[in-house]
Design an enzyme around this catalytic site. Structure first.
Site, PDB file in Angstrom:
ATOM      1  N   ASN A   1       0.852  -1.196   0.000  1.00  0.00           N
ATOM      2  CA  ASN A   1       0.000   0.000   0.000  1.00  0.00           C
ATOM      3  C   ASN A   1       0.883   1.239   0.000  1.00  0.00           C
ATOM      4  O   ASN A   1       1.381   1.671   1.035  1.00  0.00           O
ATOM      5  CB  ASN A   1      -0.916  -0.014   1.226  1.00  0.00           C
TER       6      ASN A   1
ATOM      7  N   ASN B   1      -5.927   6.423  -1.371  1.00  0.00           N
ATOM      8  CA  ASN B   1      -6.822   5.872  -2.387  1.00  0.00           C
ATOM      9  C   ASN B   1      -7.345   4.473  -2.023  1.00  0.00           C
ATOM     10  O   ASN B   1      -7.869   3.761  -2.881  1.00  0.00           O
ATOM     11  CB  ASN B   1      -6.134   5.834  -3.762  1.00  0.00           C
ATOM     12  N   ASP B   2      -7.230   4.097  -0.749  1.00  0.00           N
ATOM     13  CA  ASP B   2      -7.720   2.778  -0.336  1.00  0.00           C
ATOM     14  C   ASP B   2      -9.203   2.613  -0.661  1.00  0.00           C
ATOM     15  O   ASP B   2      -9.645   1.546  -1.083  1.00  0.00           O
ATOM     16  CB  ASP B   2      -7.496   2.570   1.161  1.00  0.00           C
TER      17      ASP B   2
ATOM     18  N   GLY C   1      -6.012  -2.579  -0.173  1.00  0.00           N
ATOM     19  CA  GLY C   1      -5.359  -1.283  -0.279  1.00  0.00           C
ATOM     20  C   GLY C   1      -4.049  -1.256  -1.033  1.00  0.00           C
ATOM     21  O   GLY C   1      -3.453  -0.187  -1.203  1.00  0.00           O
TER      22      GLY C   1
ATOM     23  N   ASP D   1      -1.547  -0.981  -4.111  1.00  0.00           N
ATOM     24  CA  ASP D   1      -1.734  -0.105  -5.274  1.00  0.00           C
ATOM     25  C   ASP D   1      -0.456  -0.011  -6.106  1.00  0.00           C
ATOM     26  O   ASP D   1       0.557  -0.645  -5.801  1.00  0.00           O
ATOM     27  CB  ASP D   1      -2.207   1.281  -4.833  1.00  0.00           C
TER      28      ASP D   1
ATOM     29  N   ASP E   1      -5.741 -13.341 -20.602  1.00  0.00           N
ATOM     30  CA  ASP E   1      -6.512 -14.215 -19.729  1.00  0.00           C
ATOM     31  C   ASP E   1      -7.451 -15.110 -20.545  1.00  0.00           C
ATOM     32  O   ASP E   1      -7.983 -14.699 -21.579  1.00  0.00           O
ATOM     33  CB  ASP E   1      -7.322 -13.340 -18.762  1.00  0.00           C
TER      34      ASP E   1
ATOM     35  N   GLU F   1      -3.059 -17.482 -21.634  1.00  0.00           N
ATOM     36  CA  GLU F   1      -3.421 -18.388 -20.547  1.00  0.00           C
ATOM     37  C   GLU F   1      -4.202 -19.545 -21.148  1.00  0.00           C
ATOM     38  O   GLU F   1      -5.309 -19.387 -21.640  1.00  0.00           O
ATOM     39  CB  GLU F   1      -4.272 -17.697 -19.481  1.00  0.00           C
TER      40      GLU F   1
END
Length: 614
Positions: free
Chosen positions: A141, A146-147, A166, A168, A333, A362
């Site tokens: 964090n 910006n949590d 949290g 980032d 993905d 993937e």
């Protein structure tokens, strides 16, 4: 009352008539939000969204730009504008003017920037690299402010294993020195784009805006800064992208462009997740449709890439991020799930703009025969040719678990590598011993440090492009559910009791594994035989596996003793065809020098990585 009523009726009709003739028109977004001159593909599709925007007439007055065609689907709030951008067009900004039937004008200022050099600064990702996979919310964090953010639904709750914790982009930037010192060369983040879901949004795979960084991770500028700092530190960056589905909170979900924008069913229908249905020559249509068109989850609507407007939208978005952020690679993905011909077109269009750009698909296939459908040199029996240049080597991953886990049978690795003939280029497969979808390596190997080290030694010296999962180098534990195997990195939060990013903050056992992995990683940076050298291996006998990597005059011998007992004076006579021409060597892990290559003592559950010399 009667007179009033008579005078009101004409007024009401007049009011309705005016409203019909003067519908509300708004302009909410244009995507891609900007583009570049110098692209090989001179066509660009703009998705324009706003109330009744399809009832307007767009115009552009800029040299080299022309509107080739316009299309609207079922929803009048969307307009698709196809632009032609001449090769001679210069970078600059211009207004796209949308004129309503009443003469009102709505404007969007569109910018064309200059594309980076086509042949230069793309960094190739290959066997000389090692990827480090991070789940951003669980790493560090860097910006507590910006949590939780006003523009997203789910707020921070670190006590919830499935909640936002949290972590980032700033947290990743703050610990790039740790990552670089570990010895990896390439950063791969789980998706960082906006996931505006009411819950379980931290993983990043429920995207609600394909052009916007999630505000709880930072901003687009923050991500660009991350890439820039990585490049300054001579590291590369791979972006995790998703074409198969979006999040239920995506901005278009309440106002779809058309019914076929999604794969929709009469009732909620989940995918059968049967990957082999894509390559199975005997698959029923119903099984194939369920695999490719069923939803991953109730909150992950399945995108229908058979809609050509959506297919173009997604391909352009991918190219936009490559150019905008100066990416070095993409991990796609769930590659086999979307319409495979569109996925092939996506690869081809990227390669047109950026030759030899690294893309890893993937492909969760347990058998090499099925996996090779996506990575071979020729055309498959059904006529499909896959242009993918790298796939996720799950067959080798499962073989490693059997070799160093409960089965304790290293022959599983030998027989899996013996099937490399089915691939177009097995040396370009991404190999790994852990990721965000499977149990932690330490846990799956029964908390056995020696076995974890063997797995690391093999992963970092075998053929392929290695990838490690954050925290495996410090023995993080956990298995399903997902929140347990995506634990926070100790020290990533100011309130943490210890900081495992530092030597002092790690236990002796953690430091032992960290140093072991780091030693191999930093050595292999200059070991060209490991990067692209030929792999020659010998059938394991008594659970001892020996293989060589060689290129030009450089050669390394790897011996993995997968036994719980020490082997004294292990004879190397059997391997003389590979040792010939070399008289001594040094184990790069222990820095032990061997003046003779006749025999060697092998400690229990240990690996020797011996750089051979004359």
């Amino acid at each position: 009352m009667k007179t009033v009523f008579r005078t009101f009726i004409p007024f009401l009709f007049l009011f309705i008539s005016i409203q019909i003739c003067a519908q509300n028109v708004s302009l909410n977004r244009v995507e891609p939000p900007n583009w570049w001159v110098g692209m090989e593909n001179t066509e660009l599709q703009l998705l324009v969204y706003g109330e009744n925007i399809s009832q307007t007439k767009p115009s552009i007055h800029y040299e080299g730009i022309s509107i080739k065609s316009m299309s609207m689907l079922e929803n009048e709030n969307y307009l698709f504008i196809n632009l032609s951008i001449a090769k001679t067009t210069k970078a600059g900004a211009f207004d796209i003017v949308f004129k309503t039937k009443t003469g009102k004008e709505l404007r969007y200022n569109y910018e064309l920037k200059t594309k980076r050099n086509r042949h230069n600064p793309i960094q190739t990702i290959d066997g000389s690299d090692v990827m480090y996979l991070i789940t951003p919310d669980r790493f560090a964090n860097g910006n507590p402010k910006n949590d939780s953010t006003e523009d997203t639904l789910e707020k921070v709750n670190r006590s919830n294993q499935d909640g936002r914790h949290g972590g980032d982009i700033d947290g990743v930037i703050n610990h790039l020195d740790y990552i670089k010192e570990l010895g990896v060369t390439t950063l791969w983040l789980n998706p960082f784009l906006e996931n505006d879901q009411p819950k379980y949004s931290y993983h990043g795979y429920g995207i609600s805006d394909f052009y916007k960084t999630d505000s709880r991770f930072g901003t687009n500028a923050d991500f660009i800064n991350l890439v820039d700092v990585c490049h300054q530190k001579e590291m590369k960056v791979i972006m995790d992208q998703v074409f198969n589905h979006c999040g239920s909170g995506h901005w278009w979900m309440n106002d779809l462009p058309s019914k076929d924008w999604l794969n929709q069913w009469d009732t909620y229908t989940r995918s059968n997740f049967t990957n082999i249905a894509a390559s199975d020559p005997h698959a029923s249509k119903s099984d194939y449709d369920l695999f490719t068109k069923g939803w991953f989850d109730t909150n992950l609507p399945d995108l229908n890439l058979e809609n050509p407007f959506l297919a173009t939208y997604m391909i352009q978005n991918s190219i936009w991020w490559i150019e905008y952020a100066q990416l070095d690679g993409i991990r796609m993905d769930t590659y086999p799930y979307p319409e495979k011909n569109v996925m092939a077109k996506w690869v081809e269009e990227i390669n047109t703009e950026y030759p030899n750009f690294y893309i890893v698909a993937e492909t969760w296939e347990a058998k090499a025969s099925s996996l090779s459908y996506w990575n071979n040199n020729g055309v498959n029996n059904d006529g499909y040719k896959s242009p993918v240049n790298s796939v996720c080597d799950y067959p080798l991953y499962y073989a490693m678990l059997k070799a160093f886990g409960n089965e304790n049978n290293i022959y599983k690795i030998y027989e899996t590598l013996a099937e490399d003939f089915v691939y177009g280029d097995a040396y370009n497969n991404k190999i790994f011993n852990g990721n965000h979808d499977v149990g932690r390596l330490f846990t799956l190997l029964n908390d056995d440090i020696d076995k974890l080290k063997l797995s690391m030694a093999f992963t970092l010296t075998s053929r392929g492009i290695p990838q490690l999962y954050y925290g495996d180098e410090i023995l993080l534990e956990g298995d399903k559910p997902d929140g347990q195997l995506r634990k926070d990195f100790p020290g990533g939060w100011k309130s943490d009791k210890r900081n495992a990013f530092t030597e002092k903050g790690r236990t002796p056992q953690e430091n032992g594994v960290y140093n072991y992995v780091s030693t191999i990683l930093n050595w292999r940076k200059n070991a060209i035989e490991i990067h692209s050298g030929k792999l020659t291996h010998y059938q394991p006998i008594d659970n001892i596996y020996v293989y060589f990597r060689s290129k030009n005059e450089e050669k390394t011998m790897v011996i993995i003793n997968n036994n719980s007992k020490t082997i004294n004076k292990f004879s190397l006579e059997r391997f003389k065809e590979s040792i010939q021409g070399y008289s001594n060597g040094t184990d790069i892990i222990t820095n032990t020098y061997f003046s003779s290559l006749k025999s060697i003592d092998l400690k229990a559950n240990s690996a020797c990585i011996i750089k051979l010399s004359n």
